[in-house]
Motif scaffolding. Structure first.
Motif, PDB file in Angstrom:
ATOM      1  N   ASP A  48      -0.156  35.634  14.767  1.00 16.88           N
ATOM      2  CA  ASP A  48      -1.101  34.530  14.976  1.00 16.88           C
ATOM      3  C   ASP A  48      -1.930  34.906  16.196  1.00 16.88           C
ATOM      4  O   ASP A  48      -1.481  34.745  17.325  1.00 16.88           O
ATOM      5  N   GLU A  55      -1.500  38.403  21.527  1.00 21.31           N
ATOM      6  CA  GLU A  55      -2.275  38.748  20.330  1.00 21.31           C
ATOM      7  C   GLU A  55      -3.496  37.859  20.313  1.00 21.31           C
ATOM      8  O   GLU A  55      -3.386  36.637  20.425  1.00 21.31           O
ATOM      9  N   SER A 105       4.625  38.110  17.239  1.00 22.08           N
ATOM     10  CA  SER A 105       3.749  37.016  17.646  1.00 22.08           C
ATOM     11  C   SER A 105       4.328  36.249  18.824  1.00 22.08           C
ATOM     12  O   SER A 105       4.298  35.023  18.838  1.00 22.08           O
ATOM     13  N   ALA A 106       4.848  36.985  19.804  1.00 18.71           N
ATOM     14  CA  ALA A 106       5.498  36.340  20.957  1.00 18.71           C
ATOM     15  C   ALA A 106       6.568  35.370  20.462  1.00 18.71           C
ATOM     16  O   ALA A 106       6.726  34.267  20.996  1.00 18.71           O
ATOM     17  N   THR A 108       9.969  33.712  20.007  1.00 20.80           N
ATOM     18  CA  THR A 108      11.235  33.551  20.708  1.00 20.80           C
ATOM     19  C   THR A 108      12.389  33.617  19.719  1.00 20.80           C
ATOM     20  O   THR A 108      12.354  32.966  18.669  1.00 20.80           O
ATOM     21  N   ARG A 113      16.216  29.823  14.322  1.00 20.74           N
ATOM     22  CA  ARG A 113      15.436  30.816  13.564  1.00 20.74           C
ATOM     23  C   ARG A 113      16.331  31.916  13.006  1.00 20.74           C
ATOM     24  O   ARG A 113      16.063  32.452  11.926  1.00 20.74           O
ATOM     25  N   GLN A 152       1.612  23.653  20.776  1.00 27.12           N
ATOM     26  CA  GLN A 152       1.400  24.262  19.471  1.00 27.12           C
ATOM     27  C   GLN A 152       2.573  23.870  18.572  1.00 27.12           C
ATOM     28  O   GLN A 152       3.740  24.002  18.958  1.00 27.12           O
ATOM     29  N   THR A 156       8.591  26.807  20.663  1.00 26.98           N
ATOM     30  CA  THR A 156       9.621  26.382  21.607  1.00 26.98           C
ATOM     31  C   THR A 156       9.012  25.459  22.670  1.00 26.98           C
ATOM     32  O   THR A 156       9.730  24.700  23.299  1.00 26.98           O
ATOM     33  N   ASP A 196       4.115  29.316  26.641  1.00 25.69           N
ATOM     34  CA  ASP A 196       4.744  30.456  27.312  1.00 25.69           C
ATOM     35  C   ASP A 196       4.017  30.830  28.611  1.00 25.69           C
ATOM     36  O   ASP A 196       2.783  30.869  28.658  1.00 25.69           O
TER      37      ASP A 196
HETATM   38  N1  ARG Z   1       7.367  31.848  22.141  1.00 25.08           N
HETATM   39  C1  ARG Z   1       7.020  30.629  21.487  1.00 25.08           C
HETATM   40  C2  ARG Z   1       7.834  30.464  20.223  1.00 25.08           C
HETATM   41  O1  ARG Z   1       8.347  31.412  19.705  1.00 25.08           O
HETATM   42  C3  ARG Z   1       5.539  30.511  21.168  1.00 25.08           C
HETATM   43  C4  ARG Z   1       4.962  31.637  20.391  1.00 25.08           C
HETATM   44  C5  ARG Z   1       3.582  31.355  19.876  1.00 25.08           C
HETATM   45  N2  ARG Z   1       2.956  32.558  19.420  1.00 25.08           N
HETATM   46  C6  ARG Z   1       1.708  32.643  18.931  1.00 25.08           C
HETATM   47  N3  ARG Z   1       1.231  33.798  18.622  1.00 25.08           N
HETATM   48  N4  ARG Z   1       1.037  31.554  18.772  1.00 25.08           N
HETATM   49  O2  ARG Z   1       7.976  29.392  19.712  1.00 25.08           O
END
Ligand code: ARG
Length: 274
Positions: A48, A55, A105-106, A108, A113, A152, A156, A196
């Protein structure tokens, strides 16, 4: 008749042009230079691209720390890879249905999950932080109560705010991506964004005119680790774990990390999590 023919020619040329230009949107073929032992397969990697510096889009190109990282890991593991920005929620659908091979995508790694997906060894340490206007007097997670908070959806960050305010609390405003959550804050529709640390810190640094600041609260927000996400049972996990460790050892990870963050990574902390 002539009119008809020239319209036909026009239509053919126009659709060819569309095919040539339009379809490549948000997609990038990563040539790893190891085609001969790439098992003949190009991996489909989803992200994303609304989460700088991990990203984000530069024109139509997906760039960021995660992208350089996954390119290096795929190359090390001997795979061809193509990165595509599909949005946050779709990542999980694409991986669960096995339409995509890997997500970066960062993301966690957490127990919930892990029930549905497999994850690589951790590759980044993170925590949620609070993004507020400079003049805000919010100083802790607790002080988010009574305010509208933008997050978002399905992150997390949302989870952390729900822990403080209550699940489905009316003051939690959820957005499809984190940039929209930040827009809500800038427009005055929310008192804070929780996301984050690296992302909110980068935003403040890059947008000094917007007069925002970051508040941290290590009591309210846990340490989190990012991992690459695979379909449950994916055979790629073993190859990718090996490749992640290889780029920890050969200096490639540190090189990419320094390029994006300007400092040395704490590899010991990451390795201690394996
Ligand atoms: N690290 C957080 C999670 O895994 C937020 C990651 C959102 N990443 C993104 N590309 N929007 O929930």
């Amino acid at each position: 008749m002539l009119k008809k023919v020239s319209f036909l020619v026009f239509a053919v040329v126009a659709s060819l042009l569309l095919i040539l230009t339009g379809c490549g949107k948000d997609k990038e073929v990563v040539t790893t230079g190891k085609e001969e032992d790439a098992n003949g397969k190009t991996l489909r990697i989803v992200t994303d691209a609304n989460y700088a510096p991990f990203e984000f889009l530069e024109g139509n190109k997906v760039v960021g720390f995660d992208i350089d990282f996954i390119k290096a890991v795929a190359k090390e593991a001997g795979y061809e890879a193509k990165v595509e920005s599909v949005g946050w929620d779709p990542i999980f659908v694409e991986i669960e249905s096995k339409r995509a091979d890997v997500a970066v995508s960062a993301i966690t790694v957490n127990d919930e999950r892990k029930q549905t997906y497999d994850f690589s060894v951790p590759y980044f340490l993170s925590t949620n932080k609070i993004l507020v206007p400079e003049k805000s007097d919010i100083k802790s997670g607790d002080e988010l109560k009574g305010n509208s908070i933008a997050v978002q959806t399905g992150t997390t960050g949302q989870e952390a705010v729900e822990k403080l305010l209550g699940k489905n609390h009316k003051d939690i405003k959820k957005f499809e991506n984190n940039n929209l959550a930040i827009q809500e804050l800038l427009q005055g529709g929310a008192a804070a964004v929780v996301a984050d640390n690296t992302v909110v810190e980068e935003y403040v640094k890059n947008n000094p005119d917007q007069k925002l600041k970051v508040v941290e609260d290590s009591q309210a927000f846990n340490e989190e680790f990012y991992g690459l996400m695979f379909p449950k049972g994916s055979e790629l996990k073993a190859d990718f774990d090996k490749a992640v460790n290889a780029i920890y050892e050969n200096g490639k990870y540190a090189e990419i990390y320094k390029e994006w963050f300007g400092v040395e990574p704490d590899l010991e902390t990451l390795k201690a999590q394996q």
